[in-house]
Scaffold this motif. Structure first.
Motif, mmCIF file in Angstrom:
data_model
loop_
_atom_site.group_PDB
_atom_site.id
_atom_site.type_symbol
_atom_site.label_atom_id
_atom_site.label_comp_id
_atom_site.label_asym_id
_atom_site.label_seq_id
_atom_site.Cartn_x
_atom_site.Cartn_y
_atom_site.Cartn_z
ATOM 1 N N ASN A 282 0.846 -1.388 0.111
ATOM 2 C CA ASN A 282 0.082 -0.266 -0.028
ATOM 3 C C ASN A 282 1.079 1.276 0.079
ATOM 4 N N LYS A 283 2.244 0.872 0.260
ATOM 5 C CA LYS A 283 3.456 2.183 0.768
ATOM 6 C C LYS A 283 3.282 2.898 0.399
ATOM 7 N N LEU A 284 3.545 4.527 -0.222
ATOM 8 C CA LEU A 284 2.400 5.930 0.612
ATOM 9 C C LEU A 284 0.869 6.441 0.859
ATOM 10 N N ASN A 285 0.304 5.051 0.835
ATOM 11 C CA ASN A 285 -1.099 5.509 1.289
ATOM 12 C C ASN A 285 -1.419 5.157 3.269
ATOM 13 N N VAL B 278 3.706 12.554 2.723
ATOM 14 C CA VAL B 278 4.498 12.586 1.706
ATOM 15 C C VAL B 278 5.482 14.078 1.451
ATOM 16 N N ASP B 279 4.659 15.062 1.943
ATOM 17 C CA ASP B 279 5.583 16.307 2.110
ATOM 18 C C ASP B 279 6.425 16.365 2.642
ATOM 19 N N MET B 280 6.079 15.761 3.636
ATOM 20 C CA MET B 280 6.900 15.967 4.375
ATOM 21 C C MET B 280 8.317 14.529 4.487
ATOM 22 N N VAL B 281 7.879 13.724 3.953
ATOM 23 C CA VAL B 281 9.194 12.674 3.274
ATOM 24 C C VAL B 281 10.576 13.929 2.069
ATOM 25 N N LYS B 282 9.596 14.450 1.265
ATOM 26 C CA LYS B 282 10.578 15.574 0.474
ATOM 27 C C LYS B 282 10.997 16.479 1.069
ATOM 28 N N GLU B 283 10.813 16.675 2.193
ATOM 29 C CA GLU B 283 11.468 17.909 3.673
ATOM 30 C C GLU B 283 12.036 16.915 3.505
ATOM 31 N N GLY B 284 12.830 16.174 3.841
ATOM 32 C CA GLY B 284 13.588 14.980 4.779
ATOM 33 C C GLY B 284 13.385 14.693 6.492
ATOM 34 N N LEU B 285 12.001 15.475 6.406
ATOM 35 C CA LEU B 285 11.077 15.116 8.247
ATOM 36 C C LEU B 285 10.480 14.173 8.632
ATOM 37 N N VAL B 286 10.798 12.936 7.336
ATOM 38 C CA VAL B 286 9.888 11.854 7.652
ATOM 39 C C VAL B 286 10.301 10.856 7.229
ATOM 40 N N GLN B 287 10.543 9.561 7.076
ATOM 41 C CA GLN B 287 11.166 8.040 6.522
ATOM 42 C C GLN B 287 9.916 7.910 5.660
ATOM 43 N N GLU B 288 10.891 7.568 4.514
ATOM 44 C CA GLU B 288 9.852 7.228 3.041
ATOM 45 C C GLU B 288 9.248 5.647 3.961
ATOM 46 N N SER B 289 10.473 4.722 4.652
ATOM 47 C CA SER B 289 9.535 3.447 5.353
ATOM 48 C C SER B 289 9.019 3.568 5.907
ATOM 49 N N LYS B 290 8.810 4.669 7.330
ATOM 50 C CA LYS B 290 7.552 4.889 7.581
ATOM 51 C C LYS B 290 6.224 5.027 7.228
ATOM 52 N N ILE B 291 6.368 5.090 6.350
ATOM 53 C CA ILE B 291 4.918 5.608 5.758
ATOM 54 C C ILE B 291 4.435 4.281 4.782
ATOM 55 N N ASN B 292 5.144 3.870 4.448
ATOM 56 C CA ASN B 292 4.874 2.172 4.260
ATOM 57 C C ASN B 292 4.827 1.315 4.879
ATOM 58 N N SER B 293 5.110 0.971 6.502
ATOM 59 C CA SER B 293 4.961 0.313 7.538
ATOM 60 C C SER B 293 3.408 1.297 7.933
ATOM 61 N N PHE B 294 3.107 2.222 7.787
ATOM 62 C CA PHE B 294 1.622 2.704 8.239
ATOM 63 C C PHE B 294 0.036 2.120 8.050
ATOM 64 N N GLU C 192 -4.603 11.955 16.299
ATOM 65 C CA GLU C 192 -3.082 11.993 17.024
ATOM 66 C C GLU C 192 -2.303 11.337 17.586
ATOM 67 N N PRO C 193 -3.345 10.613 18.471
ATOM 68 C CA PRO C 193 -2.597 9.553 19.564
ATOM 69 C C PRO C 193 -1.778 8.640 18.621
ATOM 70 N N MET C 194 -2.276 8.020 17.636
ATOM 71 C CA MET C 194 -1.446 6.922 16.799
ATOM 72 C C MET C 194 -0.679 7.292 15.700
ATOM 73 N N MET C 195 -1.092 8.245 15.001
ATOM 74 C CA MET C 195 0.105 9.176 14.381
ATOM 75 C C MET C 195 1.791 9.447 15.019
ATOM 76 N N ALA C 196 0.984 10.049 17.100
ATOM 77 C CA ALA C 196 2.705 10.046 17.552
ATOM 78 C C ALA C 196 3.418 8.948 17.123
ATOM 79 N N ASN C 197 2.384 7.922 17.966
ATOM 80 C CA ASN C 197 3.247 6.867 18.390
ATOM 81 C C ASN C 197 4.005 6.608 17.353
ATOM 82 N N HIS C 198 3.283 6.543 15.685
ATOM 83 C CA HIS C 198 4.467 5.681 15.120
ATOM 84 C C HIS C 198 5.111 6.980 14.158
ATOM 85 N N PHE C 199 4.998 7.903 14.334
ATOM 86 C CA PHE C 199 5.756 9.024 13.191
ATOM 87 C C PHE C 199 6.681 10.156 14.134
#
Lengths: 364, 364
Positions: free
Chosen positions: B170-173, B242-258, B320-327
């Motif tokens: 499901n990659k970047l979704n 994905v915006d934040m991946v482009k800015e180097g603030l989030v790793q792409e792999s983190k989205i892949n696994s969420f 937020e609690p779920m996002m904060a836990n992962h990202f």
């Protein structure tokens, strides 16, 4: 001061929390287990086996290890009885009651580990233990008519529903004390009788016939409240406040207007109310001494500073929200530092001991 | 990620809390009231009047004004029916269920005012409404056998018991999206079917015969999950990540696994599970559109920035609690700032609308 708003133990599980400083109450709780076990046996006997869904309520459950320790022990007792009788273990509904400001969130966070442990110990049977929270004062109705089989309460029903009215001349005392005028003892006792009568009446409405109630409360070992150290814990706290008056940190009038909504009855006072109210028979009543530091019963004077710290923490965990509400949060650290010193002075010459009563009641 | 640990709404009652940002859910809840009222009428009818103690459970009650708003409305409905039939109002036991991490303390603190208001409105009769908390997953047992008359749940049972397994591509979704591979839709649907089946089975065990259950859930208005904006809320959040991946603030792999443990079913999928599982009859099923900003249904473009802020707050309070836990907690402010901008872009050309279903079930 609205008692319901400020009467709760220190929240969370940090250094000052009740959760981290409640092993005195835990020890007292354990002392009541033989009486509790007997009551559970009698329920099974009188009702010809446990009901399909065994409904248990703990009044003033607070928040900390004791809360679920009690539940685990009740489940153990029922399992043992069922195993002896070769009968089916019931489903459990455990209702944990405390005031609206109690820290139930902390109790709930410890439930997953509790359920996992129970399942490991008892097998999947224990998927049928359901723990609920019942927020509200036990001086009001908490349950529908005739719905509870077993009420339990440990170190809770000595908290009065309110500060008794008419304590204006209790001056620099904050509870009954050796220097209190006579009316103070009468006023406290009257409030206790009123509250305890109400508690019995309400619970009898909520309890099935043949149901039982086990109450453990701090008490006095003799009738005369001036004759022994029933109230020394609060006398030392009053002393600490008076120290701060002398240093200009607390106004004298603030102490004059503060009294703790708390009562340590003598056993005959308890008997009288039970008989007068009439809904319950007294099955048994046992008193026992309880050391302030239950894990450290020898009076080794070299340990005094540590024992002062421990006792101050214990009392702070119980009374800080109420004190902070009246005297201000900012003086709490200093107040309990002074308290700790007074405790050390006291323990240098005397034992730190309270008395407790375990009361076992059965509904007619 | 253990869903039970991180699936809860934002706690407290501050600016980011669910309590302050749940009027979308409140509006959806109100839309279900006619169906709820009908169900309560039917219970009274089928059982020849209300039981002496009417036992109601709300699954996924969360923490905020909606929690007790529901309770107040159920009590009103019952009072009205009793007044029409000239029959006695029952005692109420209301069981508020949510996961162990839910902020029950905040609910409890609003109870004294709730009880006072009820007493003013209904007289002392309402001393007999007892509100309890039932912490635990509704994908496990919560109550003894055959003990509940009415189950209710509003915007809760679309949360899955876990993130479905097999979403690696499901990659970047972060949920079903237009660009998701076909297996993603199947995997999500399968998990929903499994979870919803279990929910029905467990509740049927806990419910008395003739009891009813009303569920309101977000849904899709058409069968094909790629054909409309069923999932746009999460697509915009994925875009922000994905915006934040482009800015180097989030790793792409983190989205892949969420991926979010959430499912918006089409009504036929709901019907299928109910029929397959077999414990309940479907009494009625009604869909309705629900604007993201229910109090602001005109698409006034000049209001866009405000509408972006409101929608971002609404979603943040939920996820937020779920996002904060992962990202990580540190990126939350920026993430929801970006999200707000994407919402504004979206609302510039499209309406912000979800669909909901109200499902009314009766136990055989």
């Amino acid at each position: 001061m609205l008692t319901e708003k400020v009467l709760h133990m220190n929240t969370g599980n940090g250094d000052s929390s009740y959760a981290s400083n409640s092993n005195l109450q835990g020890t007292g709780l354990q002392r009541s287990f033989p009486v509790l076990n007997e009551a559970i046996n009698k329920i099974a006997n009188d009702l010809n086996g446990f009901p399909r869904s065994f409904k248990i309520a703990d009044l003033g459950c607070s928040s900390g290890p004791n809360t679920l320790f009690l539940v685990a022990n009740i489940i153990d007792m029922v399992h043992d009885i069922c195993s002896e009788n070769n009968s089916q273990v019931p489903q459990f509904q455990v209702f944990l009651n405390d005031l609206f400001e109690n820290d139930f969130n902390t109790v709930f966070r410890s439930l997953p580990a509790f359920y996992t442990k129970m399942r490991e110990k008892k097998g999947d049977d224990c998927g049928s233990c359901f723990v609920y929270a019942v927020p509200g004062s036990f001086y009001g109705r908490l349950f529908p008519n005739e719905s509870i089989h077993l009420f339990h309460s440990s170190y809770a029903v000595h908290w009065l529903s309110r500060v008794p009215q008419g304590l204006e001349n209790n001056k620099l005392n904050i509870y009954m004390a050796k220097t209190s005028p006579t009316n103070v003892f009468k006023t406290y006792r009257k409030q206790f009788e009123k509250d305890f009568t109400k508690l019995l009446l309400l619970r009898s409405q909520e309890m099935i016939s043949g149901g039982r109630m086990i109450l453990t409360i701090p008490s006095r070992s003799v009738a005369d409240p001036t004759s022994e150290d029933c109230c020394i814990i609060w006398e030392l706290l009053a002393k600490s406040l008076v120290d701060m008056v002398k240093e200009g940190l607390v106004q004298e009038s603030k102490i004059n207007s503060f009294n703790i909504p708390y009562y340590t009855p003598y056993e005959d006072e308890v008997r009288d109310v039970i008989q007068q109210e009439g809904s319950f028979s007294l099955h048994s009543l046992n008193g026992f001494p309880l050391h302030w530091e239950p894990y450290n019963t020898d009076t080794n004077v070299s340990d005094l500073p540590v024992r002062g710290i421990n006792t101050a923490k214990l009392i702070r965990a119980v009374i800080e929200p109420m004190m902070a509400n009246h005297f201000g949060k900012s003086i709490m650290d200093l107040l309990f530092k002074k308290y700790q010193e007074h405790v050390v002075d006291h323990l240098a010459t005397k034992k730190g001991v309270n008395y407790s009563l375990v009361i076992s009641l059965v509904k007619h």
